[in-house]
Scaffold this motif. Structure first.
Motif, short mmCIF file in Angstrom:
data_model
loop_
_atom_site.label_atom_id
_atom_site.label_comp_id
_atom_site.label_asym_id
_atom_site.label_seq_id
_atom_site.Cartn_x
_atom_site.Cartn_y
_atom_site.Cartn_z
N THR A 29 6.74 -25.42 -70.55
CA THR A 29 5.74 -26.30 -70.33
C THR A 29 6.38 -27.09 -69.06
OG1 THR A 29 6.85 -27.79 -71.80
CG2 THR A 29 4.79 -26.58 -72.47
N THR A 63 1.56 -27.42 -74.07
CA THR A 63 1.82 -26.43 -74.96
C THR A 63 0.61 -25.58 -75.42
OG1 THR A 63 3.32 -27.99 -75.95
CG2 THR A 63 2.81 -26.37 -77.32
N LYS A 64 -0.58 -25.84 -75.24
CA LYS A 64 -1.54 -25.17 -75.65
C LYS A 64 -1.82 -24.06 -74.72
CE LYS A 64 -5.25 -27.58 -77.01
NZ LYS A 64 -6.19 -28.27 -77.11
N GLU A 65 -1.67 -24.45 -73.47
CA GLU A 65 -1.68 -23.39 -72.47
C GLU A 65 -0.56 -22.23 -72.67
OE1 GLU A 65 -1.99 -26.50 -71.74
OE2 GLU A 65 -3.77 -26.75 -70.75
N HIS A 90 0.93 -21.41 -75.49
CA HIS A 90 0.70 -20.74 -76.66
C HIS A 90 -0.41 -19.61 -76.31
CE1 HIS A 90 2.51 -23.72 -79.61
NE2 HIS A 90 3.37 -23.14 -78.97
N LYS A 91 -1.44 -20.07 -75.59
CA LYS A 91 -2.41 -19.08 -75.23
C LYS A 91 -2.03 -17.84 -74.71
CE LYS A 91 -7.02 -18.91 -73.06
NZ LYS A 91 -8.13 -20.01 -72.27
N ILE A 92 -1.21 -18.14 -73.57
CA ILE A 92 -0.37 -16.83 -73.02
C ILE A 92 0.41 -16.20 -73.85
CG2 ILE A 92 1.02 -16.37 -71.00
CD1 ILE A 92 0.11 -18.76 -69.66
N LYS A 93 1.28 -16.92 -74.68
CA LYS A 93 2.04 -16.03 -75.58
C LYS A 93 1.24 -15.10 -76.45
CE LYS A 93 6.17 -18.74 -75.64
NZ LYS A 93 6.95 -19.85 -76.79
N THR A 94 0.20 -15.76 -76.96
CA THR A 94 -0.79 -14.85 -77.74
C THR A 94 -1.57 -13.79 -77.13
OG1 THR A 94 -1.30 -17.08 -79.08
CG2 THR A 94 -2.93 -15.02 -79.27
N LYS A 95 -1.81 -13.84 -75.82
CA LYS A 95 -2.25 -12.76 -75.13
C LYS A 95 -1.04 -11.64 -74.77
CE LYS A 95 -5.97 -14.85 -72.63
NZ LYS A 95 -7.24 -13.88 -72.98
N ASP A 133 9.22 -23.45 -76.05
CA ASP A 133 8.07 -23.97 -75.42
C ASP A 133 8.19 -25.24 -74.32
OD1 ASP A 133 6.47 -22.34 -76.92
OD2 ASP A 133 5.53 -23.73 -78.09
#
Length: 217
Positions: free
Chosen positions: A195, A202-204, A206-211, A191
């Motif tokens: 970043t 980090t939140k952004e 993780h959001k991309i990784k989840t998608k 991460d």
């Protein structure tokens, strides 16, 4: 003698710089994909076992079924599908696009690509190492070239389906999707690398990784 050796070294360097797939040394070398021996390509099947089926593939004849979030489907016709392509240095693909579909930014590390538009209208482009975008809208019957190794994309800008045939100067050009490479690799890219590279939190990331994470069956 020293001059001759120097010439050979220069020739070898130039040859390796401009070469793509190795040149063939016989009429054919049908890939023995089950041989278990790893070489730069595939070992050859015994010629007595070679048939016409080794040189045939009908997978590009019909549109593929596009069923993903980006709206495109690539059907490859490379040495993995056509064993007879082994050592021949060429392959093809068919790319089908839903309305507004995208073939996301990616590279082919081992080949230049040329597309021929079968149906529809596409916005296409590639980015040079000087960070310059070379782009154009291409229509049915037109062609466009993406130089080897450069990041490129195709976007269906019409309200209906589109399709292209792509040709490569490699039996197995390889494809590296930029988004999937950075956000869905195994193991994951750390991460703190992402970043800092993208200047986001980090939140952004993780959001991309989840998608982009592979769907669990």
């Amino acid at each position: 003698m020293a001059a001759f050796v120097t010439y050979l070294v220069i020739f070898a360097v130039i040859s390796s710089a401009i070469a793509y797939d190795p040149d063939m040394l016989q009429d054919l070398c049908v890939a023995n994909t089950s041989g278990g021996i790893k070489v730069n390509g595939f070992t050859c099947k015994a010629e007595a076992n070679v048939t016409a089926a080794d040189f045939f593939f009908d997978g590009l004849a019909k549109p593929g079924k596009v069923n993903n979030s980006v709206g495109s489907l690539v059907t490859g016709a490379n040495v993995e599908k056509i064993p007879g392509l082994n050592t021949l240095g060429v392959s093809m693909s068919r790319i089908d696009y839903a309305a507004d579909g995208l073939n996301p930014p990616h590279t082919h590390p081992r080949a230049t690509e040329m597309i021929f538009v079968l149906e529809g209208e596409l916005d296409v482009g590639f980015i040079t190492t000087a960070n310059k975008l070379i782009s154009k809208t291409v229509k049915k019957g037109e062609t466009f070239v993406f130089p080897r190794g450069l990041v490129h994309f195709q976007k269906n800008n019409g309200g209906k389906e589109a399709s292209v045939i792509a040709a490569f100067n490699s039996q197995l050009p390889g494809t590296q999707s930029i988004a999937m490479t950075l956000f869905a690799s195994t193991p994951e890219v750390p991460d703190n690398v992402l970043t800092k590279a993208f200047q986001v939190g980090t939140k952004e990331i993780h959001k991309i990784k989840t998608k982009l994470a592979p769907k669990k069956s």
